[in-house]
Motif scaffolding. Structure first.
Motif, mmCIF file in Angstrom:
data_model
loop_
_atom_site.group_PDB
_atom_site.id
_atom_site.type_symbol
_atom_site.label_atom_id
_atom_site.label_comp_id
_atom_site.label_asym_id
_atom_site.label_seq_id
_atom_site.Cartn_x
_atom_site.Cartn_y
_atom_site.Cartn_z
ATOM 1 N N MET A 139 25.742 70.394 10.920
ATOM 2 C CA MET A 139 26.009 69.643 12.266
ATOM 3 C C MET A 139 25.021 68.343 12.351
ATOM 4 N N GLU A 140 23.746 68.938 12.213
ATOM 5 C CA GLU A 140 22.814 67.993 12.366
ATOM 6 C C GLU A 140 22.655 66.677 11.382
ATOM 7 N N ILE A 148 32.356 67.103 17.931
ATOM 8 C CA ILE A 148 32.739 65.727 17.142
ATOM 9 C C ILE A 148 33.359 64.764 18.206
ATOM 10 N N LYS A 149 34.314 65.205 18.863
ATOM 11 C CA LYS A 149 35.034 64.391 19.738
ATOM 12 C C LYS A 149 33.848 63.642 20.761
ATOM 13 N N LEU A 179 27.274 60.367 10.334
ATOM 14 C CA LEU A 179 28.180 59.748 11.234
ATOM 15 C C LEU A 179 27.799 58.411 11.942
ATOM 16 N N ASN A 180 26.359 58.553 12.366
ATOM 17 C CA ASN A 180 25.892 57.501 13.053
ATOM 18 C C ASN A 180 25.565 56.390 12.184
ATOM 19 N N ILE A 181 25.166 56.637 10.821
ATOM 20 C CA ILE A 181 25.025 55.548 9.892
ATOM 21 C C ILE A 181 26.399 54.726 9.671
ATOM 22 N N LEU A 182 27.225 55.375 9.417
ATOM 23 C CA LEU A 182 28.678 54.818 9.071
ATOM 24 C C LEU A 182 29.176 53.979 10.429
ATOM 25 N N LYS A 183 28.888 54.616 11.542
ATOM 26 C CA LYS A 183 29.264 53.904 12.819
ATOM 27 C C LYS A 183 28.464 52.450 12.855
ATOM 28 N N GLN A 184 27.069 52.651 12.651
ATOM 29 C CA GLN A 184 26.242 51.552 12.764
ATOM 30 C C GLN A 184 26.864 50.449 11.464
ATOM 31 N N THR A 217 32.216 69.118 7.455
ATOM 32 C CA THR A 217 31.148 69.804 8.072
ATOM 33 C C THR A 217 31.401 71.314 8.021
ATOM 34 N N THR A 218 30.470 72.290 8.438
ATOM 35 C CA THR A 218 30.750 73.576 8.823
ATOM 36 C C THR A 218 30.308 73.668 10.299
ATOM 37 N N HIS A 219 30.321 74.909 10.892
ATOM 38 C CA HIS A 219 30.150 75.038 12.375
ATOM 39 C C HIS A 219 28.591 75.117 12.219
ATOM 40 N N SER A 220 27.865 75.356 11.101
ATOM 41 C CA SER A 220 26.277 75.719 11.190
ATOM 42 C C SER A 220 25.568 74.319 11.769
#
Lengths: 243, 147
Positions: free
Chosen positions: A160-161, A195-196, A167-172, A153-156
């Motif tokens: 981030m969106e 992120i945390k 990340l949500n898909i990977l977690k699902q 990611t970058t700080h943009s």
């Protein structure tokens, strides 16, 4: 029945760890990170492979300066080595021309390469993924039992969106997330806390490196960049857990 | 011997089906070969034979059959359908590239009518296991054929 699917895990049997480098957007440094991570791990004495699965915008060969090399046939395809890194890319077969490929074709080409590439024994296989969570990413998840994702990611806010969605898909899907890396970090703009809060490991930060462009195409120069030194820090930071 | 990698895939598929269906012996494997990938049938057959000889009990009676499938393409731009014979001349390097990754046909081929590289490979792409026939052992030791 598509027989190729059943042989993919056999092809990866000699690979200890697979890291899929992904992210929500293009242009955030996935390919650069993948290439430099592969080179840095190789320099540290590991056996490393790098597979460029971004067929719409392959760039691993540009980063590594891969010219005049091609795989050899031996019970499949054996990738050539660049600076100790076994490098596989579709560019060996496209003559570096534009490949007008829809998703279905993209998926087929990825399965083909995964089914016939003979990696042999590797400590790490780094997969440079296309942006977002599309067919290839889902196939990598489906066919590779050992894969862990590293998200760039970058700080943009825009980046981030999309990273949050990835990340949500990977977690699902209950896919192990190796960690998130913030690339092109400037000043004190850190996304670590964001992120945390998503309950995902934050692997670390890579500072913006204005000199990086001049090293592209030369693996030795890439290894001397500030970018590579940052990657090296990440590797050693996590040696107790992952790397 | 790129065909060797595909032969391994075929044998692993047959083993997987045998395990899933409880087949004690495989009698036949029918493989469809798409024209576009130009797989060498004899090399593939030789490689399959070499691999299965280590699994004598499962593949002892196995007959390997091949079906050739002509490649047909359809342009997504103008709708024109054409076959591989009308695809235009490919040089050796281009043919070899398509042999390894058939999707790179989109680099070297285009619609004969509108020249668009955005076409669909309707059939005849590459390798496909069409059927696996085996014997299933019944609880009384009897054998049943199974597809």
């Amino acid at each position: 029945m598509d027989p190729r699917i059943n042989v993919i895990n056999k092809r990866l049997a000699g690979v200890k760890k697979i890291i899929a480098v992904s992210g929500g957007k293009g242009g955030i440094g996935k390919s650069t990170f993948s290439a430099v991570l592969a080179l840095t791990l190789s320099k540290a004495g590991y056996k490393v492979g790098l597979m460029d699965l971004d067929f719409w915008g392959p760039s691993g060969h540009v980063l590594l300066g891969a010219q005049g090399i091609s795989p050899v046939e031996d019970k499949g395809i054996v990738p050539p080595q660049i600076n100790g890194v076994k490098f596989m890319s579709i560019i060996y077969y496209t003559e570096d021309k534009t490949l007008a490929l829809r998703r279905a074709g993209f998926d087929q080409a990825a399965i083909e390469l995964l089914a016939v590439t003979q990696w042999g024994a590797l400590d790490y296989l780094i997969m440079d993924m296309p942006p977002g969570v599309g067919d290839v990413t889902l196939d990598v998840i489906r066919f590779m039992e050992k894969v862990k994702f590293c998200i760039i990611t970058t700080h943009s806010k825009v980046v981030m969106e999309t990273v949050k969605k990835t990340l949500n898909i990977l977690k699902q899907l209950k896919i192990p997330i190796f960690g998130v890396v913030q690339n092109m970090k400037e000043k004190n703009l850190s996304v670590e806390m964001q992120i945390k809060r998503l309950h995902v490991p934050f692997w670390g930060k890579i500072d913006f490196d204005a000199e990086l462009e001049g090293a592209i195409g030369d693996p030795k120069k890439l290894l001397e960049t500030k970018f590579s030194k940052n990657v090296n820090k990440l590797i050693h930071k996590d040696s107790r857990n992952h790397i | 011997m790129h065909e060797w990698a595909l032969a391994e895939a075929v044998v692993l598929t047959a083993e997987k089906v045998a395990k899933e269906q409880g087949l004690g012996a495989i009698q036949g494997i029918t493989i469809k070969l798409g024209q576009l990938q130009q797989i060498e049938k004899n090399i593939l057959k030789f490689a399959i034979r070499e691999i299965i000889q280590h699994q004598r009990s499962l593949f002892k009676k196995a007959k390997i059959r091949f079906q050739n499938e002509k490649a047909v393409f359809k342009c997504r731009n103008c709708g024109r359908k054409w076959n591989f014979a009308n695809a235009g001349k490919l040089n050796f390097k281009e043919s070899e590239a398509i042999h390894f990754v058939p999707e790179v046909a989109h680099v070297f081929m285009s619609c004969p009518q509108c020249k668009s590289p955005d076409f669909e490979i309707i059939k005849g792409r590459g390798i496909w296991v069409d059927s696996i026939v085996g014997e299933k052992e019944g609880p009384d030791g009897s054998e049943n054929k199974c597809h």
